[in-house]
Design a protein around this motif. Structure first.
Motif, PDB file in Angstrom:
ATOM      1  N   GLU A  96      29.092  36.169  40.605  1.00  0.00           N
ATOM      2  CA  GLU A  96      28.974  36.638  41.990  1.00  0.00           C
ATOM      3  C   GLU A  96      30.351  36.731  42.654  1.00  0.00           C
ATOM      4  O   GLU A  96      30.617  37.649  43.428  1.00  0.00           O
ATOM      5  CB  GLU A  96      28.077  35.687  42.792  1.00  0.00           C
ATOM      6  N   VAL A  97      31.203  35.773  42.350  1.00  0.00           N
ATOM      7  CA  VAL A  97      32.522  35.703  42.979  1.00  0.00           C
ATOM      8  C   VAL A  97      33.467  36.776  42.437  1.00  0.00           C
ATOM      9  O   VAL A  97      34.305  37.316  43.178  1.00  0.00           O
ATOM     10  CB  VAL A  97      33.134  34.297  42.762  1.00  0.00           C
ATOM     11  N   PHE A  98      33.321  37.108  41.170  1.00  0.00           N
ATOM     12  CA  PHE A  98      34.238  38.057  40.535  1.00  0.00           C
ATOM     13  C   PHE A  98      34.358  39.397  41.272  1.00  0.00           C
ATOM     14  O   PHE A  98      35.475  39.833  41.586  1.00  0.00           O
ATOM     15  CB  PHE A  98      33.845  38.267  39.071  1.00  0.00           C
ATOM     16  N   PRO A  99      33.260  40.103  41.579  1.00  0.00           N
ATOM     17  CA  PRO A  99      33.411  41.380  42.295  1.00  0.00           C
ATOM     18  C   PRO A  99      33.976  41.221  43.701  1.00  0.00           C
ATOM     19  O   PRO A  99      34.641  42.134  44.213  1.00  0.00           O
ATOM     20  CB  PRO A  99      31.987  41.957  42.313  1.00  0.00           C
ATOM     21  N   VAL A 100      33.731  40.080  44.337  1.00  0.00           N
ATOM     22  CA  VAL A 100      34.314  39.806  45.654  1.00  0.00           C
ATOM     23  C   VAL A 100      35.834  39.707  45.521  1.00  0.00           C
ATOM     24  O   VAL A 100      36.595  40.318  46.281  1.00  0.00           O
ATOM     25  CB  VAL A 100      33.745  38.504  46.252  1.00  0.00           C
ATOM     26  N   MET A 101      36.268  38.933  44.544  1.00  0.00           N
ATOM     27  CA  MET A 101      37.714  38.772  44.303  1.00  0.00           C
ATOM     28  C   MET A 101      38.350  40.101  43.925  1.00  0.00           C
ATOM     29  O   MET A 101      39.482  40.400  44.345  1.00  0.00           O
ATOM     30  CB  MET A 101      37.944  37.749  43.189  1.00  0.00           C
ATOM     31  N   ARG A 102      37.624  40.898  43.182  1.00  0.00           N
ATOM     32  CA  ARG A 102      38.169  42.192  42.764  1.00  0.00           C
ATOM     33  C   ARG A 102      38.453  43.069  43.985  1.00  0.00           C
ATOM     34  O   ARG A 102      39.483  43.731  44.058  1.00  0.00           O
ATOM     35  CB  ARG A 102      37.174  42.878  41.835  1.00  0.00           C
ATOM     36  N   GLN A 103      37.570  43.073  44.960  1.00  0.00           N
ATOM     37  CA  GLN A 103      37.790  43.862  46.173  1.00  0.00           C
ATOM     38  C   GLN A 103      38.974  43.322  46.980  1.00  0.00           C
ATOM     39  O   GLN A 103      39.762  44.094  47.527  1.00  0.00           O
ATOM     40  CB  GLN A 103      36.534  43.867  47.026  1.00  0.00           C
ATOM     41  N   LEU A 104      39.098  42.011  47.036  1.00  0.00           N
ATOM     42  CA  LEU A 104      40.226  41.410  47.752  1.00  0.00           C
ATOM     43  C   LEU A 104      41.546  41.764  47.065  1.00  0.00           C
ATOM     44  O   LEU A 104      42.544  42.076  47.728  1.00  0.00           O
ATOM     45  CB  LEU A 104      40.060  39.891  47.833  1.00  0.00           C
ATOM     46  N   HIS A 105      41.557  41.708  45.754  1.00  0.00           N
ATOM     47  CA  HIS A 105      42.781  42.029  45.017  1.00  0.00           C
ATOM     48  C   HIS A 105      43.118  43.517  45.126  1.00  0.00           C
ATOM     49  O   HIS A 105      44.300  43.887  45.118  1.00  0.00           O
ATOM     50  CB  HIS A 105      42.646  41.611  43.552  1.00  0.00           C
ATOM     51  N   GLU A 106      42.116  44.354  45.249  1.00  0.00           N
ATOM     52  CA  GLU A 106      42.389  45.775  45.460  1.00  0.00           C
ATOM     53  C   GLU A 106      43.088  45.973  46.805  1.00  0.00           C
ATOM     54  O   GLU A 106      44.044  46.746  46.921  1.00  0.00           O
ATOM     55  CB  GLU A 106      41.095  46.579  45.419  1.00  0.00           C
ATOM     56  N   LEU A 107      42.633  45.251  47.825  1.00  0.00           N
ATOM     57  CA  LEU A 107      43.294  45.315  49.133  1.00  0.00           C
ATOM     58  C   LEU A 107      44.728  44.802  49.045  1.00  0.00           C
ATOM     59  O   LEU A 107      45.642  45.371  49.654  1.00  0.00           O
ATOM     60  CB  LEU A 107      42.504  44.500  50.161  1.00  0.00           C
ATOM     61  N   LEU A 108      44.931  43.721  48.303  1.00  0.00           N
ATOM     62  CA  LEU A 108      46.285  43.196  48.115  1.00  0.00           C
ATOM     63  C   LEU A 108      47.176  44.244  47.441  1.00  0.00           C
ATOM     64  O   LEU A 108      48.353  44.384  47.793  1.00  0.00           O
ATOM     65  CB  LEU A 108      46.250  41.932  47.257  1.00  0.00           C
ATOM     66  N   ARG A 109      46.609  44.970  46.496  1.00  0.00           N
ATOM     67  CA  ARG A 109      47.353  46.028  45.798  1.00  0.00           C
ATOM     68  C   ARG A 109      47.812  47.098  46.790  1.00  0.00           C
ATOM     69  O   ARG A 109      48.971  47.531  46.769  1.00  0.00           O
ATOM     70  CB  ARG A 109      46.444  46.616  44.714  1.00  0.00           C
ATOM     71  N   TYR A 110      46.937  47.521  47.681  1.00  0.00           N
ATOM     72  CA  TYR A 110      47.290  48.559  48.653  1.00  0.00           C
ATOM     73  C   TYR A 110      48.291  48.040  49.688  1.00  0.00           C
ATOM     74  O   TYR A 110      49.240  48.747  50.055  1.00  0.00           O
ATOM     75  CB  TYR A 110      46.040  49.059  49.365  1.00  0.00           C
TER      76      TYR A 110
END
Length: 274
Positions: A96-110
């Motif tokens: 459950e946490v993995f896709p949440v973290m993935r979205q946060l890391h995508e924001l960090l990338r931008y």
């Protein structure tokens, strides 16, 4: 943050994308797999046993995915290096946490990209605060991450990314096009002059963009699956990601922004006619 931190590091991940994410049998995946079911190609060391031959094996969908470093963050930080195999009771929450973290890391990338751009100097203070805020969220507990309203976080960051886009595209000079969210599936855009265009969220599936000028374009969320980028110029393209390139087609003449890898399935430069 470094670009390496925001890239998937399979050596330090528990194969989360190969377990947590579902996929359906299609042109992208050879079989059906439900969420929480380990992929049949996942080895005991959490590596992909067919990594070097994913496309010919019918798993091209795997080659266009990147967790932006979320996999190793969840594996080594959120869950302290204890895998779902070692502690099965943590598996549900980990998935459950993995896709949440993935979205946060995508924001960090931008946000990291935006901070590195000279044109955004007037926004650097706001961008740094936003980056620090999202990074702090990624350090939260599994319980906190599972309950996090990611949509609200994205809504808070998005205005800054829009301001970044406007400042960068303004450097293109002249009047720029806005095709945000446009349906251009299969569009014939060969040699199109799209310098500084807003293509945010545009559907460019199977579009012919060969030889197109895509310099300084905003490509955040643009769907480039099977788009032909042969000979196109993407120099300075904004918010472009490696997965977008991996999903497209191109060749040795395609000009890429610094820091990107030319996908191995792209065709080599065509020989000149004699």
């Amino acid at each position: 943050m470094s670009s390496e931190t925001l890239r998937g590091d399979c050596a330090n991940c528990f194969g989360l994308c190969c377990v947590a994410l579902p996929f359906a049998r299609s042109a992208d995946f050879a079989v059906n797999k439900s969420s929480g079911e380990p992929c049949r190609n996942l080895a005991d060391d959490f590596r992909c046993s067919i990594h070097t031959r994913l496309r010919p094996s019918g798993f091209s969908g795997c080659t266009v995915y990147d967790c932006f470093g979320a996999g190793q963050k969840v594996s080594q930080v959120t869950f302290g290096g204890v895998s779902w195999r070692e502690a099965p009771e943590t598996s549900r929450q980990m998935y459950e946490v993995f896709p949440v973290m993935r979205q946060l890391h995508e924001l960090l990338r931008y946000l990291t990209e935006a901070l590195a751009l000279p044109a955004t100097r007037s926004l650097h203070g706001e961008l740094r605060r936003a980056l620090a805020g999202v990074e702090e969220l990624t350090e939260g507990t599994a319980d906190a991450l599972e309950k996090l309203d990611v949509a609200a976080v994205r809504a808070e960051v998005n205005p800054l990314l829009l301001k970044t886009s406007a400042l960068v595209r303004a450097t293109a000079g002249g009047r720029t096009q806005s095709r945000r969210g446009a349906d251009m599936i299969g569009a014939r855009l060969r040699g199109a002059k799209l310098r500084g265009a807003d293509l945010r969220g545009a559907l460019l599936i199977a579009a012919d963009l060969s030889g197109a000028d895509l310099t300084l374009t905003d490509l955040i969320g643009a769907d480039l699956r099977d788009a032909d980028l042969s000979g196109a110029d993407l120099t300075g393209a904004l918010f472009l990601t490696q997965p977008q390139l991996n999903a497209a087609r191109g060749d040795a003449a395609t000009r890429l922004p610094e820091g990107f890898e030319r996908p191995p399935h792209w065709t080599p430069r065509k020989a000149s006619a004699r």
